[in-house]
Design an enzyme around this catalytic site. Structure first.
Site, PDB file in Angstrom:
ATOM      1  N   LYS A   1     -18.132  -7.253   6.598  1.00  0.00           N
ATOM      2  CA  LYS A   1     -16.850  -7.602   6.587  1.00  0.00           C
ATOM      3  C   LYS A   1     -16.133  -7.351   7.824  1.00  0.00           C
ATOM      4  O   LYS A   1     -16.031  -6.207   8.432  1.00  0.00           O
ATOM      5  CB  LYS A   1     -15.868  -6.722   5.421  1.00  0.00           C
ATOM      6  CG  LYS A   1     -14.649  -7.492   5.097  1.00  0.00           C
ATOM      7  CD  LYS A   1     -14.235  -6.713   3.778  1.00  0.00           C
ATOM      8  CE  LYS A   1     -12.941  -7.250   3.521  1.00  0.00           C
ATOM      9  NZ  LYS A   1     -12.282  -6.664   2.277  1.00  0.00           N
TER      10      LYS A   1
ATOM     11  N   ARG B   1      -1.218  -6.124  -8.675  1.00  0.00           N
ATOM     12  CA  ARG B   1      -0.019  -6.854  -8.381  1.00  0.00           C
ATOM     13  C   ARG B   1       0.155  -7.766  -9.390  1.00  0.00           C
ATOM     14  O   ARG B   1       1.188  -8.277  -9.841  1.00  0.00           O
ATOM     15  CB  ARG B   1      -0.556  -7.455  -7.107  1.00  0.00           C
ATOM     16  CG  ARG B   1      -0.102  -6.821  -5.958  1.00  0.00           C
ATOM     17  CD  ARG B   1      -0.827  -7.386  -4.595  1.00  0.00           C
ATOM     18  NE  ARG B   1      -2.170  -7.079  -4.671  1.00  0.00           N
ATOM     19  CZ  ARG B   1      -3.163  -7.323  -3.511  1.00  0.00           C
ATOM     20  NH1 ARG B   1      -2.485  -7.775  -2.470  1.00  0.00           N
ATOM     21  NH2 ARG B   1      -4.386  -6.986  -3.482  1.00  0.00           N
TER      22      ARG B   1
ATOM     23  N   SER C   1      -2.588  -7.886   2.707  1.00  0.00           N
ATOM     24  CA  SER C   1      -2.780  -7.962   4.178  1.00  0.00           C
ATOM     25  C   SER C   1      -2.954  -9.366   4.589  1.00  0.00           C
ATOM     26  O   SER C   1      -2.818  -9.431   5.659  1.00  0.00           O
ATOM     27  CB  SER C   1      -3.971  -6.868   4.204  1.00  0.00           C
ATOM     28  OG  SER C   1      -3.640  -5.489   4.093  1.00  0.00           O
TER      29      SER C   1
ATOM     30  N   HIS D   1       0.926  -1.226  -0.091  1.00  0.00           N
ATOM     31  CA  HIS D   1       0.183   0.151  -0.125  1.00  0.00           C
ATOM     32  C   HIS D   1       1.044   1.250  -0.108  1.00  0.00           C
ATOM     33  O   HIS D   1       0.586   2.091  -0.634  1.00  0.00           O
ATOM     34  CB  HIS D   1      -0.966   0.204   1.333  1.00  0.00           C
ATOM     35  CG  HIS D   1      -2.011  -1.046   1.377  1.00  0.00           C
ATOM     36  ND1 HIS D   1      -1.934  -1.970   2.310  1.00  0.00           N
ATOM     37  CD2 HIS D   1      -2.849  -1.332   0.619  1.00  0.00           C
ATOM     38  CE1 HIS D   1      -2.856  -2.666   2.156  1.00  0.00           C
ATOM     39  NE2 HIS D   1      -3.505  -2.421   1.260  1.00  0.00           N
TER      40      HIS D   1
HETATM   41  P1  ADP Z   1      -9.422  -4.138  -0.958  1.00  0.00           P
HETATM   42  O1  ADP Z   1     -10.255  -4.832   0.118  1.00  0.00           O
HETATM   43  O2  ADP Z   1      -9.898  -2.813  -1.641  1.00  0.00           O
HETATM   44  O3  ADP Z   1      -8.564  -5.066  -1.851  1.00  0.00           O
HETATM   45  P2  ADP Z   1      -6.863  -3.649   0.054  1.00  0.00           P
HETATM   46  O4  ADP Z   1      -6.439  -2.924   1.369  1.00  0.00           O
HETATM   47  O5  ADP Z   1      -6.411  -4.983   0.029  1.00  0.00           O
HETATM   48  O6  ADP Z   1      -8.205  -3.531  -0.096  1.00  0.00           O
HETATM   49  O7  ADP Z   1      -5.949  -2.889  -1.110  1.00  0.00           O
HETATM   50  C1  ADP Z   1      -6.228  -1.612  -1.419  1.00  0.00           C
HETATM   51  C2  ADP Z   1      -5.588  -1.103  -2.721  1.00  0.00           C
HETATM   52  O8  ADP Z   1      -4.117  -1.503  -2.668  1.00  0.00           O
HETATM   53  C3  ADP Z   1      -5.943  -2.273  -3.946  1.00  0.00           C
HETATM   54  O9  ADP Z   1      -5.878  -1.488  -5.184  1.00  0.00           O
HETATM   55  C4  ADP Z   1      -4.764  -3.433  -4.038  1.00  0.00           C
HETATM   56  O10 ADP Z   1      -4.907  -3.731  -5.285  1.00  0.00           O
HETATM   57  C5  ADP Z   1      -3.736  -2.513  -3.748  1.00  0.00           C
HETATM   58  N1  ADP Z   1      -2.890  -3.461  -3.080  1.00  0.00           N
HETATM   59  C6  ADP Z   1      -2.672  -4.223  -2.103  1.00  0.00           C
HETATM   60  N2  ADP Z   1      -1.445  -5.000  -1.677  1.00  0.00           N
HETATM   61  C7  ADP Z   1      -0.800  -4.132  -2.789  1.00  0.00           C
HETATM   62  C8  ADP Z   1       0.687  -4.551  -3.183  1.00  0.00           C
HETATM   63  N3  ADP Z   1       1.363  -5.466  -2.498  1.00  0.00           N
HETATM   64  N4  ADP Z   1       0.975  -3.888  -4.275  1.00  0.00           N
HETATM   65  C9  ADP Z   1       0.295  -2.825  -4.834  1.00  0.00           C
HETATM   66  N5  ADP Z   1      -0.689  -2.740  -4.609  1.00  0.00           N
HETATM   67  C10 ADP Z   1      -1.439  -3.206  -3.564  1.00  0.00           C
END
Ligand code: ADP
Length: 163
Positions: A41, A95, A133, A17
């Site tokens: 959720k 990703r 996460s 992130h």
């Molecule tokens: P969501 O529940 O919307 O997927 P996340 O917190 O998992 O929420 O992710 C929010 C954003 O961050 C999304 O666009 C996700 O693709 C991006 N993201 C999460 N992890 C990574 C990573 N390792 N590299 C790049 N982008 C990421």
């Protein structure tokens, strides 16, 4: 003034992130990070905890990039939240192919719902492209060393949750 909206769960924030967010801050004047909440959720970290972790990690970067940073909570559609927070660019991280398939579907639907909002996807930097996460939570719950996956400033907060 270019404003972007970055929605996510951030349960917890990872280096993935922060990679996308810090790169987005280079071209944005204002970045609104939206912590999505959904009654169905269940999350490990409360909204207040996620807000505090994001502030800790992102405030120094925002100051360095001269980007106005707002960390907010939102419920419902990201596109409506982007409109409400007056940020016409939705920023997402990509990703892999799975992210791409999901995001391209969502982009098309969002575009059909509002032509005023554009989505910009940034490709993950290779060193963080495998992070999620979910995996950080799994490693932490099994008492593994997850320190290389999260910003050092919030490592102890995550560790404490799983003690
Ligand atoms: P969501 O529940 O919307 O997927 P996340 O917190 O998992 O929420 O992710 C929010 C954003 O961050 C999304 O666009 C996700 O693709 C991006 N993201 C999460 N992890 C990574 C990573 N390792 N590299 C790049 N982008 C990421």
């Amino acid at each position: 003034m270019i404003s972007g909206f970055y929605p996510g769960s951030f349960d917890p924030p990872t280096n993935g992130h922060i990679d996308v967010l810090s790169r987005a801050m280079r071209f944005l004047d204002r970045l609104v990070v939206g912590i999505g909440t959904n009654a169905d959720k269940k999350t490990v970290f409360s909204v207040a905890e996620r807000q505090s972790m994001l502030n800790t990690c992102l405030n120094p970067i925002a100051a360095q990039q001269a980007c106005v940073l707002e960390i907010v909570e939102f419920e419902g559609l990201a596109i409506e939240a982007a409109q409400n927070f007056e940020a016409p660019l939705i920023i997402r991280g990509l990703r892999n192919g799975t992210d791409f398939d999901y995001e391209s579907q969502m982009m098309a639907m969002n575009r059909a719902m509002s032509e005023n909002i554009e989505t910009i996807c940034l490709a993950a930097s290779p060193e963080v492209a495998q992070l999620s996460s979910t995996l950080v939570r799994q490693v932490a719950s099994m008492k593994g060393d997850f320190s290389q996956f999260v910003p050092p400033e919030i490592h102890s907060i995550i560790l404490y949750k799983y003690k």
